[in-house]
Design a protein around this motif. Structure first.
Motif, mmCIF file in Angstrom:
data_model
loop_
_atom_site.group_PDB
_atom_site.id
_atom_site.type_symbol
_atom_site.label_atom_id
_atom_site.label_comp_id
_atom_site.label_asym_id
_atom_site.label_seq_id
_atom_site.Cartn_x
_atom_site.Cartn_y
_atom_site.Cartn_z
ATOM 1 N N SER A 317 32.821 -31.676 -3.013
ATOM 2 C CA SER A 317 32.379 -33.049 -3.253
ATOM 3 C C SER A 317 30.919 -33.087 -3.677
ATOM 4 O O SER A 317 30.515 -33.896 -4.510
ATOM 5 C CB SER A 317 32.575 -33.895 -1.992
ATOM 6 O OG SER A 317 33.934 -33.961 -1.631
ATOM 7 N N GLU A 318 30.108 -32.186 -3.107
ATOM 8 C CA GLU A 318 28.677 -32.162 -3.402
ATOM 9 C C GLU A 318 28.334 -31.590 -4.778
ATOM 10 O O GLU A 318 27.219 -31.744 -5.266
ATOM 11 C CB GLU A 318 27.947 -31.344 -2.321
ATOM 12 C CG GLU A 318 27.950 -31.982 -0.946
ATOM 13 C CD GLU A 318 29.158 -31.633 -0.101
ATOM 14 O OE1 GLU A 318 29.125 -31.831 1.116
ATOM 15 O OE2 GLU A 318 30.181 -31.152 -0.672
ATOM 16 N N TYR A 319 29.307 -30.907 -5.386
ATOM 17 C CA TYR A 319 29.098 -30.306 -6.704
ATOM 18 C C TYR A 319 30.485 -30.127 -7.306
ATOM 19 O O TYR A 319 31.185 -29.174 -6.999
ATOM 20 C CB TYR A 319 28.382 -28.960 -6.586
ATOM 21 C CG TYR A 319 27.569 -28.573 -7.806
ATOM 22 C CD1 TYR A 319 26.181 -28.485 -7.734
ATOM 23 C CD2 TYR A 319 28.181 -28.304 -9.017
ATOM 24 C CE1 TYR A 319 25.428 -28.126 -8.845
ATOM 25 C CE2 TYR A 319 27.443 -27.953 -10.129
ATOM 26 C CZ TYR A 319 26.067 -27.864 -10.043
ATOM 27 O OH TYR A 319 25.313 -27.524 -11.153
ATOM 28 N N THR A 320 30.868 -31.031 -8.194
ATOM 29 C CA THR A 320 32.280 -31.209 -8.555
ATOM 30 C C THR A 320 32.973 -29.921 -8.972
ATOM 31 O O THR A 320 34.024 -29.572 -8.445
ATOM 32 C CB THR A 320 32.405 -32.258 -9.678
ATOM 33 O OG1 THR A 320 31.748 -33.459 -9.258
ATOM 34 C CG2 THR A 320 33.863 -32.568 -9.968
ATOM 35 N N VAL A 321 32.429 -29.200 -9.936
ATOM 36 C CA VAL A 321 33.022 -27.932 -10.374
ATOM 37 C C VAL A 321 31.906 -26.891 -10.458
ATOM 38 O O VAL A 321 30.969 -27.044 -11.240
ATOM 39 C CB VAL A 321 33.725 -28.047 -11.743
ATOM 40 C CG1 VAL A 321 34.482 -26.752 -12.045
ATOM 41 C CG2 VAL A 321 34.680 -29.235 -11.785
ATOM 42 N N ILE A 322 32.028 -25.846 -9.649
ATOM 43 C CA ILE A 322 30.991 -24.815 -9.589
ATOM 44 C C ILE A 322 31.358 -23.623 -10.465
ATOM 45 O O ILE A 322 30.567 -23.162 -11.280
ATOM 46 C CB ILE A 322 30.766 -24.368 -8.127
ATOM 47 C CG1 ILE A 322 30.286 -25.564 -7.282
ATOM 48 C CG2 ILE A 322 29.756 -23.221 -8.052
ATOM 49 C CD1 ILE A 322 30.232 -25.282 -5.783
ATOM 50 N N THR A 323 32.570 -23.126 -10.288
ATOM 51 C CA THR A 323 33.046 -21.971 -11.045
ATOM 52 C C THR A 323 34.463 -22.235 -11.525
ATOM 53 O O THR A 323 35.161 -23.107 -11.015
ATOM 54 C CB THR A 323 33.046 -20.687 -10.199
ATOM 55 O OG1 THR A 323 34.021 -20.837 -9.144
ATOM 56 C CG2 THR A 323 31.686 -20.406 -9.584
ATOM 57 N N SER A 324 34.894 -21.446 -12.496
ATOM 58 C CA SER A 324 36.267 -21.558 -12.971
ATOM 59 C C SER A 324 36.672 -20.292 -13.695
ATOM 60 O O SER A 324 35.843 -19.641 -14.354
ATOM 61 C CB SER A 324 36.417 -22.757 -13.920
ATOM 62 O OG SER A 324 37.735 -22.832 -14.444
ATOM 63 N N CYS A 325 37.947 -19.935 -13.547
ATOM 64 C CA CYS A 325 38.536 -18.939 -14.436
ATOM 65 C C CYS A 325 38.813 -19.620 -15.775
ATOM 66 O O CYS A 325 38.653 -20.834 -15.907
ATOM 67 C CB CYS A 325 39.827 -18.384 -13.842
ATOM 68 S SG CYS A 325 39.564 -17.351 -12.371
ATOM 69 N N VAL A 326 39.226 -18.846 -16.739
ATOM 70 C CA VAL A 326 39.540 -19.408 -18.054
ATOM 71 C C VAL A 326 40.936 -18.971 -18.448
ATOM 72 O O VAL A 326 41.433 -17.935 -17.977
ATOM 73 C CB VAL A 326 38.519 -18.967 -19.123
ATOM 74 C CG1 VAL A 326 37.138 -19.483 -18.794
ATOM 75 C CG2 VAL A 326 38.505 -17.445 -19.272
ATOM 76 N N PRO A 327 41.610 -19.758 -19.293
ATOM 77 C CA PRO A 327 42.940 -19.346 -19.754
ATOM 78 C C PRO A 327 42.891 -17.941 -20.352
ATOM 79 O O PRO A 327 41.971 -17.589 -21.087
ATOM 80 C CB PRO A 327 43.278 -20.395 -20.821
ATOM 81 C CG PRO A 327 42.510 -21.611 -20.405
ATOM 82 C CD PRO A 327 41.225 -21.071 -19.843
ATOM 83 N N GLY A 328 43.878 -17.146 -19.979
ATOM 84 C CA GLY A 328 43.929 -15.772 -20.469
ATOM 85 C C GLY A 328 43.392 -14.758 -19.489
ATOM 86 O O GLY A 328 43.616 -13.545 -19.662
ATOM 87 N N ASP A 329 42.673 -15.206 -18.437
ATOM 88 C CA ASP A 329 42.226 -14.258 -17.416
ATOM 89 C C ASP A 329 43.450 -13.596 -16.780
ATOM 90 O O ASP A 329 44.477 -14.259 -16.559
ATOM 91 C CB ASP A 329 41.412 -14.970 -16.334
ATOM 92 C CG ASP A 329 39.946 -15.113 -16.687
ATOM 93 O OD1 ASP A 329 39.471 -14.369 -17.568
ATOM 94 O OD2 ASP A 329 39.261 -15.972 -16.091
ATOM 95 N N PRO A 330 43.364 -12.306 -16.463
ATOM 96 C CA PRO A 330 44.502 -11.621 -15.839
ATOM 97 C C PRO A 330 44.898 -12.259 -14.505
ATOM 98 O O PRO A 330 44.071 -12.867 -13.823
ATOM 99 C CB PRO A 330 43.983 -10.195 -15.633
ATOM 100 C CG PRO A 330 42.837 -10.056 -16.571
ATOM 101 C CD PRO A 330 42.230 -11.414 -16.688
ATOM 102 N N ALA A 331 46.158 -12.100 -14.140
ATOM 103 C CA ALA A 331 46.666 -12.683 -12.896
ATOM 104 C C ALA A 331 45.861 -12.215 -11.688
ATOM 105 O O ALA A 331 45.597 -12.994 -10.762
ATOM 106 C CB ALA A 331 48.146 -12.339 -12.722
#
Length: 511
Positions: A317-331
């Motif tokens: 809640s204090e920081y909506t999106v901090i990190t993310s994988c991206v499409p195509g990243d390995p399982a």
């Protein structure tokens, strides 16, 4: 996308109407609204609110399940410059009442009933001196809107023209180790660029059909839910609650392309597909998170459900999106990490003295950047504890970072556990349980659960000359707190283990 980003959420709705006009914006119960219709409904709702004197600086709450009226009410109050206070639909009366009281909310949008709960009745004993009106979204919203001057009201134009990115757009309340929920103040200028980066990572695009099961009272259903649809031109399909049969009908009939949710939702869909095969060929992608996701589950979601662009992300809640994988990243990457920092976010792994640790070492995850909250409502002490003098937000989560910048979460500094995707703070549950007349002392811990990940276990000391059993306390808890907070087991003890300072030694309770 940055040069075309709207200043505020109402600007996003207005821009969507100009760009995509009569294209479908929202579908509910088989009825479609275009972007023009949606914007007109929002303006008409704003007119009714302006007549009631709602202005910038006011707070208006919504306590209701996902629906098109929820979206209209939210954008309508935002046009007026007011701050949205979304309330968890699982709250009991005193939980909602506490937030309404502290935010001095002027008006509450709710429903006649949901899952057997009469929200108005739950608030009957609450002292809410600032609350002037309760409006029912499911039975009284049309009448409420009709009290205004309609979508063409010039007062709406004046209010809209006064909007700016630094207005506090919303306050989502997050529980804390003090036991008192804290209101996270966010502005449009902090939220919208983050949503845009999330959109870029997920590939959400115009015309995609987005099934929104994640609740609107949470950033997952609100900010990267329906607001993301307004920015991209995707079509919202809101669902009041998760029902596997209804989800499958949406996927097959409405050809859903984008479907985020916690891992348990996908596990349920896969189990149902094994018993009763269904057509999921329309599904392209989605996001998941909140708990660790087995790599085999990622593979199954991609290969059996067809969601080739599934990713995981990390935010709060204090920081909506901090990190993310991206499409195509390995399982394996998606299963074992929460991705790397979004552009504009600085993320480090910090040691006990705040120093950045070498890659691969575990420490507290800290983030700094333009999307950080303004602070906690009326709580400068808690704000200073969360954001240090160098501008780093202390997430309370423990993890490590690999050479590529991908974050692996390994634990939590905060006294918190996650039950079914919901953050549960033992201090808050303890505070609620302490209201029970038979309990003298209470300590709550999280324990492993196969289905929910973790559930609460309460250790209680009874008051003299009182008698209750485990089911009495669990039943009382169900009546007095949201169900994800309810302890699933209760242990009666003569005393709680404590140190010399009187602090409960929870590690001893963990056994």
């Amino acid at each position: 996308m940055a040069e075309t980003l709207p200043q505020t959420i109402p600007h996003a709705a207005a821009l969507a109407a100009r760009r995509w006009g009569d294209a479908p914006a929202l579908v509910e119960n088989g009825e479609a609204w275009s972007f023009n219709q949606l914007w007109g409904q929002c303006r008409a709702a704003a007119s009714a609110l302006l007549l009631r004197g709602v202005r910038e600086g006011d707070r208006v709450a919504i306590w209701a399940p996902n629906s098109r009226e929820w979206v209209v009410a939210a954008i309508g109050l935002m046009i007026c410059g007011a701050t949205l206070i979304p309330l968890n639909t699982r709250f009991k009366g005193h939980e909602a009442g506490d937030i309404l009281r502290r935010t001095r909310s002027r008006l509450l949008f709710t429903v006649d009933s949901f899952l057997g709960h009469d929200y108005r009745a739950l608030l009957a004993g609450e002292d809410l001196p600032d609350l002037a009106e309760i409006v029912l979204l499911d039975t009284g919203f049309a009448d409420f809107v009709a009290t205004g001057h309609g979508a063409d009201d010039p007062a709406v134009d004046a209010a809209f023209d006064a909007l700016h990115p630094d207005i506090v757009s919303d306050m989502i309340f997050t529980s804390g180790t003090t036991g008192l929920p804290k209101g996270v103040m966010m502005t449009y200028g902090r939220v919208i660029p983050q949503i845009a980066m999330w959109i870029a990572n997920t590939g959400l695009a115009r015309g995609e059909r987005y099934l929104i099961v994640n609740p609107f009272f949470h950033s997952f259903g609100f900010k990267v839910g329906w607001v993301a649809c307004l920015i991209t031109g995707a079509v919202m399909y809101p669902m009041a609650q998760f029902d596997v049969g209804q989800v499958i009908r949406h996927i097959e009939k409405d050809r859903i392309t984008f479907f985020p949710g916690p891992p348990t939702i996908f596990q349920t869909l896969l189990a149902e597909r094994e018993k009763h095969p269904f057509d999921s060929s329309s599904l392209r992608g989605g996001t998941s998170g909140s708990t660790s996701v087995p790599a085999v589950l990622i593979d199954r979601i991609r290969n059996e459900l067809g969601m080739k662009d599934l990713t995981t992300a990390y935010g709060m809640s204090e920081y909506t999106v901090i990190t993310s994988c991206v499409p195509g990243d390995p399982a394996e990457i998606i299963a074992n990490t929460v991705g790397c920092a979004l552009p504009g976010n600085e993320v480090i792994i910090a040691g006990p003295e705040g120093q950045e640790l070498p890659r691969g070492q575990s420490g507290e995850i800290r983030v700094r950047g333009p999307a950080m909250m303004v602070g906690y409502l009326d709580d400068p002490v808690a704000t200073a504890e969360a954001i240090d003098a160098d501008g780093w937000l202390h997430t309370g989560d423990v993890g490590s970072m690999d050479e590529a910048g991908y974050i692996r979460i390994t634990g939590r500094l905060k006294d918190m556990y996650i039950s079914g995707g919901f953050n549960v703070y033992p201090a808050e549950v303890e505070s609620l349980l302490s209201r029970h007349p038979a309990l003298s002392m209470v300590a709550v811990i999280g324990v492993a659960d196969e289905r929910l990940g973790e559930v609460g276990k309460a250790f209680v000391v009874l008051r003299p000359d009182t008698e209750v059993n485990e089911q009495d306390i669990i039943g009382w808890s169900r009546d007095n707190m949201a169900n994800y907070k309810v302890p699933r087991s209760v242990v009666f003890v003569d005393d709680l283990p404590r140190n010399a300072a009187g602090k409960v030694l929870k590690h001893e309770l963990q056994g």
